[in-house]
Design a protein around this motif. Structure first.
Motif, PDB file in Angstrom:
ATOM      1  N   CYS A  91       0.808  -1.219   0.000  1.00 58.77           N
ATOM      2  CA  CYS A  91       0.000   0.000   0.000  1.00 58.77           C
ATOM      3  C   CYS A  91       0.840   1.267   0.000  1.00 58.77           C
ATOM      4  O   CYS A  91       0.352   2.343   0.318  1.00 58.77           O
ATOM      5  CB  CYS A  91      -0.942  -0.031   1.194  1.00 58.77           C
ATOM      6  SG  CYS A  91      -0.107  -0.510   2.710  1.00 58.77           S
ATOM      7  N   HIS A  92       2.133   1.160  -0.338  1.00 60.27           N
ATOM      8  CA  HIS A  92       3.010   2.335  -0.418  1.00 60.27           C
ATOM      9  C   HIS A  92       4.192   1.974  -1.318  1.00 60.27           C
ATOM     10  O   HIS A  92       4.451   0.793  -1.556  1.00 60.27           O
ATOM     11  CB  HIS A  92       3.536   2.716   0.971  1.00 60.27           C
ATOM     12  CG  HIS A  92       4.287   1.595   1.628  1.00 60.27           C
ATOM     13  ND1 HIS A  92       3.669   0.679   2.442  1.00 60.27           N
ATOM     14  CD2 HIS A  92       5.583   1.219   1.559  1.00 60.27           C
ATOM     15  CE1 HIS A  92       4.563  -0.209   2.859  1.00 60.27           C
ATOM     16  NE2 HIS A  92       5.733   0.097   2.322  1.00 60.27           N
ATOM     17  N   ASN A 120      -3.130   6.441  -0.468  1.00 62.65           N
ATOM     18  CA  ASN A 120      -3.120   5.966   0.914  1.00 62.65           C
ATOM     19  C   ASN A 120      -2.660   7.139   1.780  1.00 62.65           C
ATOM     20  O   ASN A 120      -1.688   7.805   1.440  1.00 62.65           O
ATOM     21  CB  ASN A 120      -2.108   4.802   0.999  1.00 62.65           C
ATOM     22  CG  ASN A 120      -1.958   4.196   2.384  1.00 62.65           C
ATOM     23  OD1 ASN A 120      -2.417   4.732   3.379  1.00 62.65           O
ATOM     24  ND2 ASN A 120      -1.287   3.062   2.417  1.00 62.65           N
ATOM     25  N   CYS A 123       0.919   4.897   5.324  1.00 64.16           N
ATOM     26  CA  CYS A 123       2.343   4.550   5.293  1.00 64.16           C
ATOM     27  C   CYS A 123       3.192   5.235   4.215  1.00 64.16           C
ATOM     28  O   CYS A 123       4.408   5.304   4.400  1.00 64.16           O
ATOM     29  CB  CYS A 123       2.568   3.052   5.294  1.00 64.16           C
ATOM     30  SG  CYS A 123       1.343   2.113   4.432  1.00 64.16           S
TER      31      CYS A 123
HETATM   32 ZN    ZN Z   1       1.760   0.694   3.101  1.00 60.64          ZN
END
Ligand code: ZN
Ligand code: MG
Length: 214
Positions: A91-92, A120, A123
């Protein structure tokens, strides 16, 4: 124990980010890490920014998404060098992902590299990728509670783009609260009110960005 594992991952990431930063410095390219939630308008802002800056600067782009190449295709249509990273679930973006694609971009020919992170608010703010600055996009449709709910993102960013400002009359978002809470977290934060649809604020934003390099 869990905290220890996470800090080790971040330490390892920071080392690779430092290596990336050296490569960018050697190449003479200024690097921006663009963050924000899915739907905030990151890619559209990037398109408008490229259109505004392209006559003056050589820009390259790295697109980060979990899957798909839609965003890279949109940027590629503007005739700037672009690479798509698919994180396959992560997610990053992290420093290693950036390091692995750098050879696919002509970084020595670029003035500016913009990295669009995975959508997102959490993070991406924790993982350095070797950038000179981080910046974030928040659309007015996301409400006014985000600075207090996701403080790190606001603390780490040098600039906040309040996007889709043309939608403000239709929203219950208190934009003064967003400004107040953001600046309480980060007094140096530069805030821009922008509409990529009407073009409001784009010139000012583009001027600020291009001045960062000098
Ligand atoms: Zn992430
Ligand atoms: Mg996008």
């Amino acid at each position: 124990m869990k905290v220890k594992v996470v800090s080790k991952i971040l330490e390892a990431n920071d080392r690779i980010a430092d290596e990336n930063r050296k490569r960018f410095k050697d190449a003479g390219v200024y690097v921006m890490n663009l963050m924000g939630a899915p739907g905030a308008g990151k890619t559209t802002l990037l398109e408008r920014t490229i259109q505004a800056l392209k006559p003056h600067l050589k820009i390259g782009v790295i697109e980060g998404d979990i899957v798909g190449t839609d965003d890279a295709e949109r940027i590629g249509a503007l005739n700037v060098p672009v690479v798509q990273i698919n994180t396959g679930g992560a997610c990053h973006l992290d420093a290693n992902m950036i390091s692995e694609v750098l050879s696919e971009l002509p970084i020595r020919e670029l003035d500016m590299l913009i990295i669009e992170n995975v959508g997102n608010l959490v993070c991406p703010a924790e993982f350095k990728v070797g950038e000179d600055i981080k910046m974030m996009v928040l659309s007015v449709a996301e409400g006014h509670d985000k600075p207090l709910k996701y403080p790190l993102m606001f603390q780490e960013s040098s600039a906040l783009v309040l996007n889709k400002i043309d939608l403000l009359p239709y929203m219950n978002t208190d934009i003064n609260k967003v400004r107040r809470d953001s600046l309480a977290l980060n007094p140096k934060l530069q805030i821009f009110e922008i509409s990529c649809t009407t073009g409001t604020g784009i010139d000012q934003w583009a001027q600020w960005l291009s001045a960062l390099r000098s």
